[in-house]
Design an enzyme around this catalytic site. Structure first.
Site, short mmCIF file in Angstrom:
data_model
loop_
_atom_site.label_atom_id
_atom_site.label_comp_id
_atom_site.label_asym_id
_atom_site.label_seq_id
_atom_site.Cartn_x
_atom_site.Cartn_y
_atom_site.Cartn_z
N LYS A 140 0.87 -1.19 0.00
CA LYS A 140 0.00 0.00 0.00
C LYS A 140 0.89 1.22 0.00
O LYS A 140 1.75 1.38 0.88
CB LYS A 140 -0.88 0.03 1.25
CG LYS A 140 -2.13 -0.81 1.13
CD LYS A 140 -3.07 -0.50 2.29
CE LYS A 140 -4.30 -1.36 2.23
NZ LYS A 140 -5.17 -1.16 3.42
N LYS A 224 1.20 -10.53 8.36
CA LYS A 224 0.85 -9.59 7.27
C LYS A 224 1.06 -10.25 5.92
O LYS A 224 0.23 -10.12 5.01
CB LYS A 224 1.64 -8.29 7.39
CG LYS A 224 1.23 -7.33 6.30
CD LYS A 224 1.13 -5.89 6.70
CE LYS A 224 0.48 -5.08 5.59
NZ LYS A 224 0.61 -3.66 5.76
N GLU A 234 -7.46 -6.03 -0.81
CA GLU A 234 -8.41 -5.73 0.27
C GLU A 234 -9.86 -5.90 -0.15
O GLU A 234 -10.68 -4.99 -0.02
CB GLU A 234 -8.18 -4.30 0.80
CG GLU A 234 -8.76 -4.13 2.18
CD GLU A 234 -8.34 -2.82 2.84
OE1 GLU A 234 -7.13 -2.58 2.98
OE2 GLU A 234 -9.23 -2.06 3.21
N HIS A 245 -8.36 1.85 12.67
CA HIS A 245 -7.93 2.89 11.74
C HIS A 245 -9.04 3.85 11.33
O HIS A 245 -8.77 5.01 11.04
CB HIS A 245 -7.31 2.26 10.48
CG HIS A 245 -5.92 1.71 10.72
ND1 HIS A 245 -5.67 0.74 11.65
CD2 HIS A 245 -4.72 2.00 10.16
CE1 HIS A 245 -4.37 0.45 11.65
NE2 HIS A 245 -3.77 1.19 10.75
N HIS A 249 -7.98 7.40 11.97
CA HIS A 249 -7.78 8.40 10.91
C HIS A 249 -8.58 9.67 11.21
O HIS A 249 -8.12 10.78 10.92
CB HIS A 249 -8.21 7.83 9.56
CG HIS A 249 -7.21 6.86 8.98
ND1 HIS A 249 -7.48 6.09 7.88
CD2 HIS A 249 -5.94 6.55 9.35
CE1 HIS A 249 -6.42 5.33 7.60
NE2 HIS A 249 -5.48 5.60 8.49
#
Ligand code: NAD
Ligand code: GLY
Length: 355
Positions: A140, A224, A234, A245, A249
Site C-alpha cells: 500500500k 501480514k 483488500e 484505523h 484516521h
C-alpha cells in the site's frame, strides 16, 4: 537471519529480518535492475543510516533525495518534488528507488515508484517499528489529501523488504510505542497466542532485547504476508488490518496530521472498536480490559482527545475508504485473536461511545 516470503505469483518478494542487516554488502544487489540507484530518505534518517547503506551498495551509482521529516510532508507537493529531482537526475524506468526511513518515506517513495514513468522497481528499508511490522510490507503506497489520509495512492509491491532491527535503538521512545499499537493489532485480530506472548514479554520488548524484537517483528510480518498473499487488494480479509484505523484516521485528521502519531491514534481507535464490540456483546469485557491494559503498558493513549465528539468523528469518517454504498464499515474484534468487518452498528451505540 529470518527470511519470509510474500507470495504473490510473479510479484512475490522476500522479507529479510536481522540485527545489523544494513551493513551487509551484496544483500541488495540481486534485487537491483541496474547499478543505478536513488535512495529516498529524510533529514533525520539520512545522517543516521545513509552512510552505512551507501557502503553496502559499493559499486553502484547511488544518488539520494532527502525530504523534510514528518507526516505533514506526505503530500502531493513532496511527491512532485521527488519526481522533479528524479527527472533532473535523469533517472529511468530501470533505476531502483530505495525507501530508507519510516512509513512516511516508505508510503511516499512507493507511490513515486508506482507512478514515475508508469512504474519503476523499489525496495523498502524500514527504520521505524511501525514501518518494520506493517507499512513496508504489502504494497500500500499513498500520500494524504487535506480532506483525508492516504486518499491518493496505489497498490505497488516492493522487490524486497530489508529489516534491520538495530535501527530501532535510535528511534524515539514515543515512536517505538506508536509502532506497538500496530503490533498489538495483529494479536487482537489474528493470533491469541501472540497476544499472550506480548503480555508476557512487555519487559523484554521495552528493553529492546534483540531476540524479543526479532521474534516480534517476524511474527507480525508473517501474519501480514499471509493476509496480503490471500487478499492483496483488500476485498475481504485484508480489511481486518485496519482495526482501529477508521476511528484513528478521524483523530489524526481532526488533530492535524503529525500531532497525534498514527500509532497513537490507532491505539485509541482499537479501544473504541473494542468498546463497540463489548457493547454489542461480541467481545467480553475482560478481553476489552486486556486489550486496553496492554496498550497502556506501552504508554499508548486509550481514549480519543476530549474535544472530539460524535459529529466530529462522523464528519471525518464519511471520507473513509471503507465507506461502501454510503455505509461505514468498522473492523470490530470478536474475541482476542479474531475480528470481523461490519456496518451493523446501531447509530445509538456509536453516539453513546463517541459522545
Ligand atoms: P514516520 O515515517 O514519520 O517516522 C517517525 C519518526 O521517526 C520520524 O520523525 C522519522 O524521521 C523518525 N525516524 C525514522 N527512523 C528512525 C530511526 N531509526 N531512528 C530515529 N528516528 C527515526 O512515521 P511511521 O510511524 O514510521 O509511519 C507512519 C506512516 O505510515 C503514516 O503515514 C501511515 O499512514 C503510514 N502507514 C502505512 C501503512 C501501509 O500499509 N502502507 C501501514 C501503516 C501505516
Ligand atoms: N496497514 C493496512 C494494510 O496494509 O492493509
Amino acid at each position: 537471519m529470518t527470511t519470509l516470503n510474500v507470495e504473490l505469483g510473479e510479484r512475490s518478494y522476500p522479507i529479510f529480518i536481522q540485527a545489523d542487516l544494513l551493513s551487509q554488502t551484496d544483500l541488495l544487489k540481486p534485487f537491483l535492475k541496474t547499478a543505478n540507484v536513488v535512495v529516498v530518505t529524510n533529514d533525520v534518517v539520512e545522517p543516521l543510516y545513509y552512510p552505512t547503506l551507501l557502503n553496502a551498495l559499493g559499486g553502484c551509482k547511488v544518488q539520494k533525495i532527502v525530504i523534510p521529516d514528518g507526516e505533514a510532508h506526505k503530500n502531493l507537493h513532496t511527491f512532485e518534488s521527488i519526481i522533479s529531482q528524479l527527472l533532473s537526475m535523469s533517472a529511468a524506468r530501470d533505476t531502483t528507488l530505495i525507501a530508507l526511513g519510516g512509513g512516511v518515506v516508505g508510503d511516499l517513495t512507493g507511490f513515486v515508484a508506482a507512478s514515475f514513468q508508469r512504474g519503476m522497481p523499489f525496495i523498502q528499508i524500514p527504520t521505524t517499528l511501525l514501518a518494520q511490522v506493517d507499512s513496508s510490507v504489502g504494497g500500500k503506497t499513498a500520500v494524504n489529501h487535506p480532506l483525508g489520509k492516504n486518499m491518493i495512492g496505489a497498490f505497488y509491491q516492493p522487490k524486497v523488504v530489508c529489516i534491520d532491527s538495530t535501527t530501532l535503538n535510535t528511534l524515539p521512545e514515543r515512536e517505538f510505542s506508536a509502532g506497538m499499537a500496530e503490533v498489538i493489532k495483529y494479536g487482537v485480530i489474528y493470533d491469541a497466542a501472540f497476544f499472550t506472548w506480548l503480555e508476557e514479554s512487555v519487559a523484554a520488548i521495552s528493553a529492546k532485547q534483540p531476540d524479543a524484537l526479532q521474534y516480534m517483528i517476524a511474527r507480525c510480518c508473517a501474519i501480514k504476508a499471509e493476509i496480503v498473499s490471500l487478499d492483496e487488494r483488500e476485498s475481504g480479509l485484508r480489511a481486518l488490518l485496519n482495526l482501529g484505523h477508521t476511528f484513528g484516521h478521524a483523530i489524526e485528521a481532526e488533530q492535524g496530521y503529525g500531532n497525534w502519531l498514527h500509532g497513537e491514534a490507532v491505539a485509541a481507535g482499537i479501544v473504541l472498536a473494542s468498546t463497540v464490540a463489548t457493547k454489542m456483546n461480541w467481545l467480553q469485557s475482560s478481553e476489552n480490559r486486556r486489550i486496553q491494559l496492554l496498550l497502556e503498558r506501552f504508554d499508548l493513549p486509550t481514549s480519543a482527545p476530549t474535544e472530539m465528539n460524535y459529529d466530529r468523528f462522523m464528519q471525518h469518517m464519511r471520507h473513509d475508504k471503507k465507506v461502501q454504498a454510503g455505509q461505514l464499515n468498522f473492523v470490530i474484534p470478536t474475541g482476542i485473536g479474531s475480528a470481523k468487518v461490519t456496518s451493523d452498528i446501531p447509530d445509538e451505540v456509536l453516539r453513546a461511545i463517541l459522545a
